[in-house]
Every structure is written in C-alpha cells, then in structure tokens.
Design an enzyme around this catalytic site. Sequence first.
Site, PDB file in Angstrom:
ATOM      1  CG  HIS A 137      -1.755   1.187   1.415  1.00 26.89           C
ATOM      2  ND1 HIS A 137      -3.060   1.276   0.988  1.00 26.89           N
ATOM      3  CD2 HIS A 137      -1.476   2.390   1.990  1.00 26.89           C
ATOM      4  CE1 HIS A 137      -3.549   2.464   1.286  1.00 26.89           C
ATOM      5  NE2 HIS A 137      -2.605   3.161   1.898  1.00 26.89           N
ATOM      6  CD  GLU A 138       1.938   3.502   3.655  1.00 22.73           C
ATOM      7  OE1 GLU A 138       2.224   4.604   3.120  1.00 22.73           O
ATOM      8  OE2 GLU A 138       0.890   3.325   4.296  1.00 22.73           O
ATOM      9  CG  HIS A 141       0.234   6.071  -0.620  1.00 24.23           C
ATOM     10  ND1 HIS A 141      -0.848   6.746  -1.149  1.00 24.23           N
ATOM     11  CD2 HIS A 141      -0.218   5.506   0.527  1.00 24.23           C
ATOM     12  CE1 HIS A 141      -1.898   6.588  -0.369  1.00 24.23           C
ATOM     13  NE2 HIS A 141      -1.555   5.835   0.652  1.00 24.23           N
ATOM     14  CD  GLU A 212      -4.659   6.470   2.376  1.00 23.98           C
ATOM     15  OE1 GLU A 212      -4.526   5.246   2.572  1.00 23.98           O
ATOM     16  OE2 GLU A 212      -3.702   7.271   2.421  1.00 23.98           O
TER      17      GLU A 212
END
Length: 309
Positions: A137-138, A141, A212
């Site tokens: 997930h990071e 980003h 997100e």
Amino acid sequence: MPLSHRLRNGLHSALMFGGLLGLLALLAALLSGPQLMPGIVFGGLILLIGASRVSPRWILRLYGARRMQPIDAPGLFHLRDELAERAGLEHVPEIYYIPTPVLNAFSIGRRRDAAIGLSDGLLHKLSSRELACVLAHELSHIRHNDVWVMTLADVLGQITRTLSLFGQILLLLNLPLLLLDEAHVPWPAILLLLAAPWLSILLQLGLSRSREFSADLGAVELTADPEGLAQALIRLETQQPAAPGRRARMRSEPSLLRSHPVTEQRIARLQELAHSAPYGGPNPRHSLHPGWPRAEHRPRRRWLSGFWH
C-alpha cells in the site's frame, strides 16, 4: 486493477484537485483583482516548490524515527525489495522504525528520495502476510507520487485559508462603512470568504480519501492478495491503542471529515476483488521484526510537532 476503478479514482482526484485550484483562483481574484494576481500566483509557485523540496528525514525526526538496516529485520527488507521490484521503482525507499505502540505506517517523499515509516506496534502485531500488504500500500503511494500530490494540495489549502483570513480582516475593518450603508455589501463575496477555509479542507480530505482507495488497489496489484490487506485493515482498526476518548471521537467523525475512507468501505471494495485475485504475495524467510526493545509507552500527542504517536 480494473479499468473502472482506475477511471473512477482518477476522475475523483482530478475533480478534487481542480476544485482546490479553482477555489484559490476565485478567492485570489476577489481579493486582489487583475493587478495583484500575478504576484499571488508567483508567491504560490514559490511555496509549492519549497514544500516539495522538504527532506523526508526532517519529518521523520519529528517522530523520533531511526533508519533500519537489512541486518535489523532481514525478512522485512526481503519484502520491501521484492515489492519495490514489482512496482517498478528505480529507487528503493528506505525504511524507518518509529518507537511507538501505535499501529502506523506512512510513506513520505517523492519517488527519488522516498522513505517508509513503520511503527513498533505495526511490526509486532501484523502477520507477514498483512505486513506485505501494508508495505505494498505504501509503495503504491510512492509509485503514484501521492505524497507529492497531497503536499501540493496542502499548500494550496494553506494559501486559500490565508487569503480568506486576510479578506475577513479587511471585512472587519470596513464593517463600520457597511453598517452605515456607505458601501455596497457584496454578499456573495462575503459568503465565499467565510466558506473558503472549510471548502478547501473538505476538498483536501476528499482528495486524500481518493488516493487511499487507489493505494489499496495498487497494493492488490502488487500482492494479488485483497484478503490480506482487508485483514490488515481490520487489525489496524480493532487493535489500535488509543488515548482516553480518542477512539470514540475517531469513530464518531462524519465520513466527510476523515482523511482516510471508512474502513468498512475499503474492505467492501477489496472483497469485490478477492474472488479474482488468488494470494501471490511474497513469503519472507527471515524475521520481520527489529531486535530493539518493545515500545510500551502510552501514545500521546506531541505538541511541538502536532503528531500523535
């Protein structure tokens, strides 16, 4: 990631960012007129460039973070390297350990100098499968430069709120003339001055929620494991240590005022993908946790930095 999800999230982000730019331009035109507009635009560009060049290490110092090395947690770095390769990142982000029991992970910086902060609580309470999804997930980003986009949005919001405050001060100074009917009352302009700070905040929060959702879908692309990310979100929601009353306040916040989407919404979207995405995430061969002492202090707000950890 399904094309419909990409289009929906991309369109939402474009509308939110465009709304911030439009609100700032409208407010600047209202307060300055055509004569001062170039100066305001130039000043805004300087602020945007300056904000994008703030070192991630400076922000991480405010959390008391320390840079980790592969020897500290070989399995964690194996996860990072494999996922970064899948994401096609030229520069593999550094990992920083944050000594707090709060379950937290965040990315900071642009693709060329990015870093990921992982808390002690996160490293000790998530399974390797869940941690792989959080890392993905990071990295998503970072892959899409979300931190840079949100930094620009924050600067635009700050400029908007500053201009609004300046306009409200001018309004107060001219209030006697307005009360004596010696000046025309531009009610639409006054309403814009009052509403602009709140509108900019809502647009920023909307943009953050959109990014997100996109990062969740990006994590599924990297791990093919929507169920693992859903499990990680549930653990982050249910096992988060909180100061008295903090969790209750977070749960009672309206969805419009959240920087992250409601967890149930994120899980529902992930479950839509679960049937078509068999688990194919990395399987680390070594320990994920650093060998440092556990961080057992009670979480609290740091007044100097404004962070809670």
